[in-house]
Design a protein around this motif. Structure first.
Motif, PDB file in Angstrom:
ATOM      1  N   ALA A   5       1.026  -1.171   0.157  1.00  0.00           N
ATOM      2  CA  ALA A   5      -0.002   0.020   0.039  1.00  0.00           C
ATOM      3  C   ALA A   5       0.723   1.247  -0.196  1.00  0.00           C
ATOM      4  O   ALA A   5       0.749   2.286  -0.417  1.00  0.00           O
ATOM      5  N   ASP A   6       2.135   0.960   0.766  1.00  0.00           N
ATOM      6  CA  ASP A   6       2.923   2.521   0.932  1.00  0.00           C
ATOM      7  C   ASP A   6       3.942   2.669  -0.265  1.00  0.00           C
ATOM      8  O   ASP A   6       3.704   3.608  -1.008  1.00  0.00           O
ATOM      9  N   TYR A   7       4.416   1.677  -0.784  1.00  0.00           N
ATOM     10  CA  TYR A   7       5.520   1.732  -1.749  1.00  0.00           C
ATOM     11  C   TYR A   7       5.025   1.447  -3.133  1.00  0.00           C
ATOM     12  O   TYR A   7       5.872   1.671  -4.183  1.00  0.00           O
ATOM     13  N   MET A  28       1.298   1.425  -4.179  1.00  0.00           N
ATOM     14  CA  MET A  28       0.057   2.305  -4.530  1.00  0.00           C
ATOM     15  C   MET A  28       0.445   3.750  -4.176  1.00  0.00           C
ATOM     16  O   MET A  28      -0.265   4.545  -5.122  1.00  0.00           O
ATOM     17  N   LYS A  29       1.428   4.238  -3.775  1.00  0.00           N
ATOM     18  CA  LYS A  29       1.688   5.750  -3.626  1.00  0.00           C
ATOM     19  C   LYS A  29       2.766   6.108  -4.577  1.00  0.00           C
ATOM     20  O   LYS A  29       3.183   7.109  -4.546  1.00  0.00           O
ATOM     21  N   ASN A  30       2.865   5.211  -5.393  1.00  0.00           N
ATOM     22  CA  ASN A  30       4.214   5.608  -6.435  1.00  0.00           C
ATOM     23  C   ASN A  30       3.611   5.907  -7.732  1.00  0.00           C
ATOM     24  O   ASN A  30       2.829   5.201  -8.197  1.00  0.00           O
ATOM     25  N   PRO A  31       3.756   7.170  -7.993  1.00  0.00           N
ATOM     26  CA  PRO A  31       3.188   7.826  -9.186  1.00  0.00           C
ATOM     27  C   PRO A  31       3.479   7.259 -10.534  1.00  0.00           C
ATOM     28  O   PRO A  31       2.835   7.235 -11.503  1.00  0.00           O
ATOM     29  N   PHE A  32       4.606   6.197 -10.677  1.00  0.00           N
ATOM     30  CA  PHE A  32       4.865   5.588 -11.931  1.00  0.00           C
ATOM     31  C   PHE A  32       4.551   4.248 -11.826  1.00  0.00           C
ATOM     32  O   PHE A  32       4.816   3.560 -12.798  1.00  0.00           O
ATOM     33  N   CYS A  57       8.927  -1.932  -8.475  1.00  0.00           N
ATOM     34  CA  CYS A  57       9.190  -0.595  -7.512  1.00  0.00           C
ATOM     35  C   CYS A  57      10.358  -0.832  -6.803  1.00  0.00           C
ATOM     36  O   CYS A  57      10.280  -1.756  -5.746  1.00  0.00           O
ATOM     37  N   ALA A  69      11.870   0.672  -4.300  1.00  0.00           N
ATOM     38  CA  ALA A  69      11.652   1.041  -2.843  1.00  0.00           C
ATOM     39  C   ALA A  69      10.753  -0.278  -2.247  1.00  0.00           C
ATOM     40  O   ALA A  69      10.942  -0.566  -1.064  1.00  0.00           O
ATOM     41  N   PHE A  70       9.631  -0.849  -2.997  1.00  0.00           N
ATOM     42  CA  PHE A  70       8.944  -1.899  -2.280  1.00  0.00           C
ATOM     43  C   PHE A  70       9.925  -2.881  -2.217  1.00  0.00           C
ATOM     44  O   PHE A  70       9.821  -3.681  -1.080  1.00  0.00           O
TER      45      PHE A  70
END
Lengths: 236, 143
Positions: free
Chosen positions: B112-114, B116-120, B129, B131-132
């Motif tokens: 949910a954090d890394y 869904m909140k990633n604009p790319f 991702c 960071a995920f």
């Protein structure tokens, strides 16, 4: 007040005698004052952000998740119809610039006391201190990690943030590895600096090394205009 | 201490497509991407069937009927967690691994954090991702 409320809440005596011949539904539901829907939503106590004391919001913090979603949408929006990474960064920068222009007077107002008004930073070093501490603390609840000046170019200064809050949830794809979404923060910094009369251009650069302690380390490079540095030297 | 007891993670989107897979144990046999895609699609179908197998006489409202949640063998346990939007998280662990629900909820939180909140990130597309993956690996390693 107490005498008027019963008259408003009890609609029965209000309808004039002519309404008896009209539709009965109109009697059952007396005409309500039409609500103007402007699309703006106001809190139930009718106090908008403009009614609040400028100083009172000093300690109130926002949800990080809602900011993350908002910023994510901002980046997606800025990505539409852009020609390249530079263009995207320019758009993010332009989105932050007016924010900086407005934050400067607000923060000066908040740090002032009636007996000791806060001076506007008019030289480079006080300005950098102001940005890295006062501005950063207001925006991110902590100071920037360091301030450095370029050893080769006297017009260049750097503010370093090991983990910018705006980039916390963002993973930039490999093909856009040059991009740093903290260009938005760079725009805020540029807005502040230009508002005090120290013209400059600010850009955000990735400085984190793969597998290092701070993979999201970001350098905000501040390039002051020639005359700003000249003026700074003349005043010494 | 034994080898890591969380074997691997698979994320399936709401259409049954494989969007993410990661092995946490290098001793595992490698499964080809094709087989993984088949596995994801098959599980998606089996999940839908098991969901409709709930006897109606139990009087459980249809929104509360879940599909397969745990699948156990002598060698591994497969735990499935489905989000409200239909994304499924499959976690392969050792059969006696405790607190799998805690792990899977944390994985969901990281998603949910890394993601869904990633604009790319494009919805329903494979997850790339960085960071995920970084946070996922450090969380599983710390277990």
């Amino acid at each position: 007040m107490t005498t008027t409320t019963p008259a408003l809440s009890g609609p029965k005596p209000l309808p004039p005698p002519t309404s008896l011949q009209q539709q009965s539904s109109a009697q059952r539901a007396p005409p309500q004052p039409q609500q103007q829907h402007t699309g703006l939503r106001t809190p139930s106590n009718r106090k908008t952000i403009y009614d609040r004391n400028l100083n009172r919001t000093r300690t109130t913090e926002l949800s990080r998740a809602s900011f993350a979603y908002l910023f994510s949408e901002m980046v997606t929006y800025a990505q539409k119809r852009v020609t390249g990474i530079q263009d995207l960064e320019r758009r993010l920068n332009e989105a932050g610039y007016p924010l900086g222009q407005r934050l400067l007077p607000l923060l000066l107002y908040r740090t002032s006391t009636p007996t000791h008004p806060a001076p506007r930073p008019t030289r480079i070093l006080p300005l950098l201190q102001f940005i890295a501490h006062t501005l950063w603390r207001h925006l991110f609840s902590r100071s920037a990690d360091s301030i450095e000046s370029s050893s080769t170019n006297p017009t260049e200064y750097m503010i370093i943030d090991n983990e910018p809050l705006v980039n916390q949830y963002i993973s930039v794809p490999k093909e856009m590895s040059q991009l740093n979404c903290a260009a938005f923060v760079a725009g805020i910094v540029e807005g502040v600096a230009c508002s005090v009369g120290l013209g400059c251009a600010v850009s955000a650069h990735n400085a984190g090394e793969e597998g290092g302690m701070w993979p999201g380390k970001t350098v905000f490079l501040i390039r002051f205009e020639e005359e700003v540095v000249k003026r700074e030297g003349a005043g010494k | 201490m034994l080898a890591r007891v969380v074997y691997s993670l698979i994320i399936i989107n709401k259409a049954g497509g494989l969007v993410f897979n990661r092995d946490f144990n290098s001793a595992l046999n490698k499964v080809s991407v094709n087989d993984l895609l088949v596995l994801a699609g098959t599980f998606h179908g089996v999940h839908a069937i098991t969901k409709s197998l709930t006897p109606s006489s139990l009087g459980i409202p249809s929104k509360d009927r879940t599909g397969i949640e745990v699948l156990e063998s002598s060698q591994f346990r497969l735990t499935c967690f489905q989000t409200f939007t239909g994304t499924k998280f499959l976690l392969f662990t050792e059969p006696n691994q405790p607190n799998v629900d805690v792990i899977i909820r944390k994985v969901y939180e990281l998603y949910a954090d890394y993601v869904m909140k990633n604009p790319f990130y494009q919805l329903e597309m494979p997850i790339r991702c960085e960071a995920f993956e970084r946070h996922l690996m450090s969380y599983i390693r710390a277990k």
